[in-house]
Write an enzyme that holds these catalytic residues in place. Structure first.
Site, PDB file in Angstrom:
ATOM      1  N   GLY A 238      18.673  43.508 144.183  1.00  0.00           N
ATOM      2  CA  GLY A 238      19.308  42.215 144.350  1.00  0.00           C
ATOM      3  C   GLY A 238      18.962  41.605 145.704  1.00  0.00           C
ATOM      4  O   GLY A 238      18.232  42.196 146.512  1.00  0.00           O
TER       5      GLY A 238
ATOM      6  N   ARG B  81      18.970  40.781 149.402  1.00  0.00           N
ATOM      7  CA  ARG B  81      19.299  41.532 150.617  1.00  0.00           C
ATOM      8  C   ARG B  81      19.603  43.008 150.338  1.00  0.00           C
ATOM      9  O   ARG B  81      20.316  43.659 151.079  1.00  0.00           O
ATOM     10  CB  ARG B  81      20.478  40.897 151.364  1.00  0.00           C
ATOM     11  N   SER B  82      19.033  43.547 149.264  1.00  0.00           N
ATOM     12  CA  SER B  82      19.246  44.956 148.910  1.00  0.00           C
ATOM     13  C   SER B  82      18.379  45.902 149.724  1.00  0.00           C
ATOM     14  O   SER B  82      18.649  47.099 149.788  1.00  0.00           O
ATOM     15  CB  SER B  82      18.962  45.171 147.423  1.00  0.00           C
TER      16      SER B  82
ATOM     17  N   LYS C 199      14.949  45.860 149.068  1.00  0.00           N
ATOM     18  CA  LYS C 199      13.832  46.152 148.160  1.00  0.00           C
ATOM     19  C   LYS C 199      12.470  45.922 148.808  1.00  0.00           C
ATOM     20  O   LYS C 199      11.550  46.711 148.610  1.00  0.00           O
ATOM     21  CB  LYS C 199      13.952  45.371 146.852  1.00  0.00           C
TER      22      LYS C 199
ATOM     23  N   ALA D  73       5.678  33.554 147.516  1.00  0.00           N
ATOM     24  CA  ALA D  73       6.423  32.427 148.092  1.00  0.00           C
ATOM     25  C   ALA D  73       5.506  31.670 149.040  1.00  0.00           C
ATOM     26  O   ALA D  73       4.873  32.272 149.904  1.00  0.00           O
ATOM     27  CB  ALA D  73       7.646  32.928 148.839  1.00  0.00           C
TER      28      ALA D  73
ATOM     29  N   HIS E 103       9.830  39.310 157.280  1.00  0.00           N
ATOM     30  CA  HIS E 103       8.926  40.140 156.479  1.00  0.00           C
ATOM     31  C   HIS E 103       7.623  40.382 157.245  1.00  0.00           C
ATOM     32  O   HIS E 103       7.143  41.508 157.315  1.00  0.00           O
ATOM     33  CB  HIS E 103       8.612  39.461 155.140  1.00  0.00           C
TER      34      HIS E 103
ATOM     35  N   ASP F  21       5.013  40.597 146.485  1.00  0.00           N
ATOM     36  CA  ASP F  21       6.405  40.259 146.800  1.00  0.00           C
ATOM     37  C   ASP F  21       6.582  38.761 146.621  1.00  0.00           C
ATOM     38  O   ASP F  21       6.094  37.990 147.432  1.00  0.00           O
ATOM     39  CB  ASP F  21       6.726  40.687 148.229  1.00  0.00           C
TER      40      ASP F  21
END
Length: 162
Positions: A8, A10-11, A13, A34, A50, A81
């Site tokens: 989810g 802010r998990s 991942k 993105a 990131h 991602d």
């Protein structure tokens, strides 16, 4: 080898996926789905966080919706991602999932794919939100079907999915 990393918002991942990709050597290609919108300060800050975590030797390609093409034309380990922003980049959410899956399966090098797990999120109040949630759920299932490994990240902790 295809590894799917789900989680989810802010998990953690992406951080888990970055660690997994780094295990495949220093020359990883990061396929960012993105595209930076300079007018969105919050999104720009997320992209910068990131970028700050990535090793210097990684090559970054902003691919937007052209993910399958870049998967087919990129050698070596790849980190994607994420599938949610890839899907959102397509008008009417009409992304070619079959082409994505075929490109993933055709790769000889390790591929780590990040995606948002939408099945445990809030039910969207809008039609487009529900369509996105349903469509991304189907995309995740299609990729999970061909993945060698699938992980779920919750609160920074990783669960192996069978």
């Amino acid at each position: 080898m295809i590894t799917l990393v789900l989680g989810g918002t802010r998990s953690g991942k992406s951080e888990v996926a970055e660690r997994l990709a780094a295990e495949h050597g220093p020359a990883v290609t990061y396929l960012a789905t993105a595209l930076l919108d300079p007018s969105d300060a919050d999104h720009a800050a997320r992209i910068e966080r990131h970028a700050a975590r990535r090793p210097d030797g990684w090559q970054v390609q902003e691919v937007g919706g052209a993910l399958a093409h870049h998967l087919r034309s990129t050698d070596g380990p790849v980190l994607v991602d994420s599938l949610g922003t890839w899907l959102a980049a397509h008008q009417d959410l009409d992304a070619d999932v079959d082409a994505l899956v075929a490109a993933l399966v055709a790769r000889a090098a390790p591929t780590v794919v990040v995606s948002e797990e939408v099945g445990m999120s809030v039910h969207p109040p809008t039609e487009i939100g529900r369509r996105f949630q349903d469509r991304l759920g189907s995309v995740n299932q299609a990729v999970a079907h061909v993945a060698d490994r699938a992980l779920l990240v919750v609160a920074g902790r990783t669960l192996e999915l069978s």
